[in-house]
Design a protein around this motif. Structure first.
Motif, mmCIF file in Angstrom:
data_model
loop_
_atom_site.group_PDB
_atom_site.id
_atom_site.type_symbol
_atom_site.label_atom_id
_atom_site.label_comp_id
_atom_site.label_asym_id
_atom_site.label_seq_id
_atom_site.Cartn_x
_atom_site.Cartn_y
_atom_site.Cartn_z
ATOM 1 N N LYS A 105 -40.432 53.352 -10.365
ATOM 2 C CA LYS A 105 -40.594 53.041 -9.043
ATOM 3 C C LYS A 105 -38.863 53.176 -8.703
ATOM 4 C CE LYS A 105 -42.668 52.168 -5.793
ATOM 5 N NZ LYS A 105 -43.137 53.265 -4.820
ATOM 6 N N SER B 85 -35.483 52.449 -6.436
ATOM 7 C CA SER B 85 -35.248 51.406 -5.422
ATOM 8 C C SER B 85 -33.631 51.390 -4.886
ATOM 9 C CB SER B 85 -35.411 50.000 -5.904
ATOM 10 O OG SER B 85 -34.605 49.682 -6.940
ATOM 11 N N TYR B 86 -33.148 50.896 -3.805
ATOM 12 C CA TYR B 86 -31.980 51.004 -3.338
ATOM 13 C C TYR B 86 -31.392 49.682 -2.952
ATOM 14 C CZ TYR B 86 -27.536 52.485 -1.007
ATOM 15 O OH TYR B 86 -26.395 52.550 -0.586
ATOM 16 N N LYS C 172 -34.378 47.000 -2.601
ATOM 17 C CA LYS C 172 -35.693 47.309 -1.805
ATOM 18 C C LYS C 172 -36.239 48.570 -2.516
ATOM 19 C CE LYS C 172 -36.089 46.677 2.430
ATOM 20 N NZ LYS C 172 -35.873 47.007 3.784
ATOM 21 N N ALA C 173 -37.302 48.469 -2.745
ATOM 22 C CA ALA C 173 -38.285 49.651 -3.456
ATOM 23 C C ALA C 173 -38.438 50.696 -2.402
ATOM 24 C CB ALA C 173 -39.520 49.203 -3.865
ATOM 25 N N ILE C 174 -38.321 52.059 -2.622
ATOM 26 C CA ILE C 174 -38.186 53.215 -1.930
ATOM 27 C C ILE C 174 -39.765 53.718 -1.926
ATOM 28 C CG2 ILE C 174 -37.466 55.496 -1.503
ATOM 29 C CD1 ILE C 174 -35.067 54.880 -2.940
ATOM 30 N N GLU C 175 -40.458 53.482 -0.852
ATOM 31 C CA GLU C 175 -41.984 53.514 -1.096
ATOM 32 C C GLU C 175 -42.379 54.877 -1.566
ATOM 33 O OE1 GLU C 175 -45.506 51.865 -0.970
ATOM 34 O OE2 GLU C 175 -43.594 50.652 -0.280
ATOM 35 N N PHE D 160 -30.600 56.276 -4.679
ATOM 36 C CA PHE D 160 -31.195 55.317 -5.543
ATOM 37 C C PHE D 160 -30.343 54.666 -6.342
ATOM 38 C CE2 PHE D 160 -32.290 58.717 -7.982
ATOM 39 C CZ PHE D 160 -32.165 58.448 -9.179
ATOM 40 N N TRP E 157 -34.322 51.581 -11.096
ATOM 41 C CA TRP E 157 -35.624 51.798 -11.325
ATOM 42 C C TRP E 157 -36.244 50.946 -12.233
ATOM 43 C CZ3 TRP E 157 -31.436 54.646 -12.888
ATOM 44 C CH2 TRP E 157 -31.203 54.614 -14.278
#
Length: 92
Positions: free
Chosen positions: A9, A11-12, A15-18, A61, A64
């Motif tokens: 997963k 993220s940036y 916050k997870a990038i859906e 991102f 991860w």
């Protein structure tokens, strides 16, 4: 050596990038080595950037983490046996 499939997963800024789940394959002796490889191998970042650019465009991102890890069954030649479902060995 075994082959593990890992779903990461992206993220940036925490916050997870859906939509950003990236599959990779890692060659390792065991699950512990898979996790260590994910933390230390800089080639994974390059692989993730390539996948993200090809599938999501210019996705930004900065981190991860694994959300699922499974182990493939291998043929006698050491290739992934497409006839057998992989076994989930770790999941969030």
């Amino acid at each position: 050596m075994a082959k593990y499939g890992v779903i990461l997963k992206l993220s940036y800024k925490g916050k997870a990038i859906e939509e950003a789940d990236v599959p990779i394959i890692v060659d390792a002796l065991d699950l512990e080595e898979v996790l260590r490889t994910l933390e230390e191998d800089m080639e994974i970042q390059i692989e993730l950037e390539d996948f993200a650019n090809q599938n999501y465009g210019e996705l930004e991102f900065d981190a991860w983490k694994p959300i699922k890890i499974f182990q493939f069954t291998l043929t006698e030649d050491g290739d992934i046996d497409e006839d057998n479902e992989p076994n989930v060995v770790w999941e969030v």
